[in-house]
Design an enzyme around this catalytic site. Sequence first.
Site, PDB file in Angstrom:
ATOM      1  N   ILE A 262      -2.993  -4.685   7.869  1.00 51.55           N
ATOM      2  CA  ILE A 262      -3.397  -5.282   8.789  1.00 51.55           C
ATOM      3  C   ILE A 262      -2.519  -5.119   9.793  1.00 51.55           C
ATOM      4  O   ILE A 262      -1.041  -5.397   9.763  1.00 51.55           O
ATOM      5  CB  ILE A 262      -3.456  -6.721   8.335  1.00 51.55           C
ATOM      6  CG1 ILE A 262      -4.445  -6.854   7.280  1.00 51.55           C
ATOM      7  CG2 ILE A 262      -3.881  -7.632   9.651  1.00 51.55           C
ATOM      8  CD1 ILE A 262      -4.667  -8.241   6.777  1.00 51.55           C
TER       9      ILE A 262
ATOM     10  N   SER B 265       0.738  -1.278   0.192  1.00 52.04           N
ATOM     11  CA  SER B 265      -0.106   0.116   0.014  1.00 52.04           C
ATOM     12  C   SER B 265       0.832   1.034   0.096  1.00 52.04           C
ATOM     13  O   SER B 265       0.385   2.181  -0.530  1.00 52.04           O
ATOM     14  CB  SER B 265      -0.832   0.017   1.080  1.00 52.04           C
ATOM     15  OG  SER B 265      -1.699  -0.993   1.113  1.00 52.04           O
TER      16      SER B 265
ATOM     17  N   GLU C  27       3.123   1.938  -1.982  1.00 48.43           N
ATOM     18  CA  GLU C  27       3.592   2.180  -3.292  1.00 48.43           C
ATOM     19  C   GLU C  27       2.323   2.766  -4.017  1.00 48.43           C
ATOM     20  O   GLU C  27       2.642   3.130  -5.379  1.00 48.43           O
ATOM     21  CB  GLU C  27       4.239   0.797  -3.807  1.00 48.43           C
ATOM     22  CG  GLU C  27       5.761   0.620  -3.803  1.00 48.43           C
ATOM     23  CD  GLU C  27       5.815   0.009  -2.356  1.00 48.43           C
ATOM     24  OE1 GLU C  27       5.070  -0.678  -1.820  1.00 48.43           O
ATOM     25  OE2 GLU C  27       6.935   0.409  -1.672  1.00 48.43           O
TER      26      GLU C  27
ATOM     27  N   PHE D 229     -10.259   6.029  -2.226  1.00 50.91           N
ATOM     28  CA  PHE D 229      -9.566   5.108  -0.951  1.00 50.91           C
ATOM     29  C   PHE D 229     -10.163   3.871  -0.579  1.00 50.91           C
ATOM     30  O   PHE D 229     -11.071   3.956   0.130  1.00 50.91           O
ATOM     31  CB  PHE D 229      -9.279   6.177   0.401  1.00 50.91           C
ATOM     32  CG  PHE D 229      -8.725   5.371   1.365  1.00 50.91           C
ATOM     33  CD1 PHE D 229      -7.363   5.438   1.225  1.00 50.91           C
ATOM     34  CD2 PHE D 229      -9.272   5.225   2.585  1.00 50.91           C
ATOM     35  CE1 PHE D 229      -6.624   4.631   2.196  1.00 50.91           C
ATOM     36  CE2 PHE D 229      -8.500   4.407   3.727  1.00 50.91           C
ATOM     37  CZ  PHE D 229      -7.229   4.351   3.582  1.00 50.91           C
TER      38      PHE D 229
ATOM     39  N   HIS E   8       4.914  -0.381  12.130  1.00 47.03           N
ATOM     40  CA  HIS E   8       4.978  -0.318  10.775  1.00 47.03           C
ATOM     41  C   HIS E   8       3.538  -0.020  10.148  1.00 47.03           C
ATOM     42  O   HIS E   8       3.173   0.792   9.123  1.00 47.03           O
ATOM     43  CB  HIS E   8       5.415  -1.712  10.116  1.00 47.03           C
ATOM     44  CG  HIS E   8       6.203  -1.433   8.942  1.00 47.03           C
ATOM     45  ND1 HIS E   8       7.230  -0.686   8.350  1.00 47.03           N
ATOM     46  CD2 HIS E   8       5.761  -2.216   7.607  1.00 47.03           C
ATOM     47  CE1 HIS E   8       7.503  -0.687   7.185  1.00 47.03           C
ATOM     48  NE2 HIS E   8       6.592  -1.586   6.587  1.00 47.03           N
TER      49      HIS E   8
ATOM     50  N   THR F  64       4.273  -4.549  15.025  1.00 45.98           N
ATOM     51  CA  THR F  64       5.250  -3.174  15.103  1.00 45.98           C
ATOM     52  C   THR F  64       4.343  -2.022  14.753  1.00 45.98           C
ATOM     53  O   THR F  64       3.112  -2.248  14.339  1.00 45.98           O
ATOM     54  CB  THR F  64       6.390  -3.151  14.148  1.00 45.98           C
ATOM     55  OG1 THR F  64       5.929  -3.173  13.018  1.00 45.98           O
ATOM     56  CG2 THR F  64       7.451  -4.296  14.479  1.00 45.98           C
TER      57      THR F  64
HETATM   58  N1  INI Z   1       1.707  -3.180   3.140  1.00 44.70           N
HETATM   59  C1  INI Z   1       0.605  -3.363   2.964  1.00 44.70           C
HETATM   60  O1  INI Z   1      -0.097  -3.018   1.732  1.00 44.70           O
HETATM   61  N2  INI Z   1      -0.133  -3.763   4.024  1.00 44.70           N
HETATM   62  C2  INI Z   1       0.407  -4.258   5.225  1.00 44.70           C
HETATM   63  O2  INI Z   1      -0.176  -4.476   6.125  1.00 44.70           O
HETATM   64  C3  INI Z   1       1.853  -3.716   5.204  1.00 44.70           C
HETATM   65  N3  INI Z   1       2.502  -4.133   6.602  1.00 44.70           N
HETATM   66  O3  INI Z   1       1.913  -4.389   7.443  1.00 44.70           O
HETATM   67  O4  INI Z   1       3.663  -4.141   6.564  1.00 44.70           O
HETATM   68  C4  INI Z   1       2.534  -3.232   4.010  1.00 44.70           C
HETATM   69  N4  INI Z   1       3.834  -3.133   4.034  1.00 44.70           N
HETATM   70  C5  INI Z   1       4.703  -3.101   2.832  1.00 44.70           C
HETATM   71  C6  INI Z   1       4.568  -1.666   2.326  1.00 44.70           C
HETATM   72  O5  INI Z   1       3.436  -1.322   1.953  1.00 44.70           O
HETATM   73  C7  INI Z   1       5.728  -1.467   1.460  1.00 44.70           C
HETATM   74  O6  INI Z   1       5.665  -2.433   0.162  1.00 44.70           O
HETATM   75  C8  INI Z   1       7.242  -2.012   1.785  1.00 44.70           C
HETATM   76  O7  INI Z   1       7.401  -1.201   3.117  1.00 44.70           O
HETATM   77  C9  INI Z   1       8.267  -1.495   0.883  1.00 44.70           C
HETATM   78  O8  INI Z   1       8.126  -0.116   0.424  1.00 44.70           O
END
Ligand code: INI
Length: 154
Positions: A82, A56, A58, A113, A88, A86
């Site tokens: 989800i 998400s 990107e 969205f 993140h 962490t």
């Molecule tokens: N990307 C998601 O679409 N959903 C998530 O839950 C998620 N978590 O939790 O980490 C997630 N991470 C990846 C992020 O979107 C990037 O692709 C990655 O950080 C590379 O830039």
Amino acid sequence: MTTYAGTATAPSGRFAIVAARFNVLVVQHLVDGALETLRHHGVADDDLDLVWVPGSFEIPLTAKRLASSGRYAAIVALGAVIRGETDHYEHVGTIAAHGIARVAVETGVPTIFGVLTCDTLEQALNRAGAKSGNKGADAALAALQMASLIKQLP
Ligand code: INI
């Protein structure tokens, strides 16, 4: 008084779906719901583009590129964030939400969205068609309505 409201009838123009592969088990259901809704309302397959991105985070850059091309009546952004161990999760969800809103405002192209933000996979699956509607279908309907509204507004 003049009242403006978008309708769900497919306007002329192309639609793009930007979908995040992260949590693809959920996101595939969102994509299926969005495609079904767009087709149901008269959008031809030739007028549909589906773009997969890693996560998400990107989505905004990719949606901005598509919106700036001038080729799309609306863009549907789909993902599933989800909650993990962490923070993140918080960052990805916030960046996706703000980024997608910015694309719409900066380009004038409705950019919808459709990113789920959930505590558990179960919740996400429920909102992707299992129990509480399909957020992808809802986002596609919003895209149709906004594409129609934007064309009508002075
Ligand atoms: N990307 C998601 O679409 N959903 C998530 O839950 C998620 N978590 O939790 O980490 C997630 N991470 C990846 C992020 O979107 C990037 O692709 C990655 O950080 C590379 O830039």
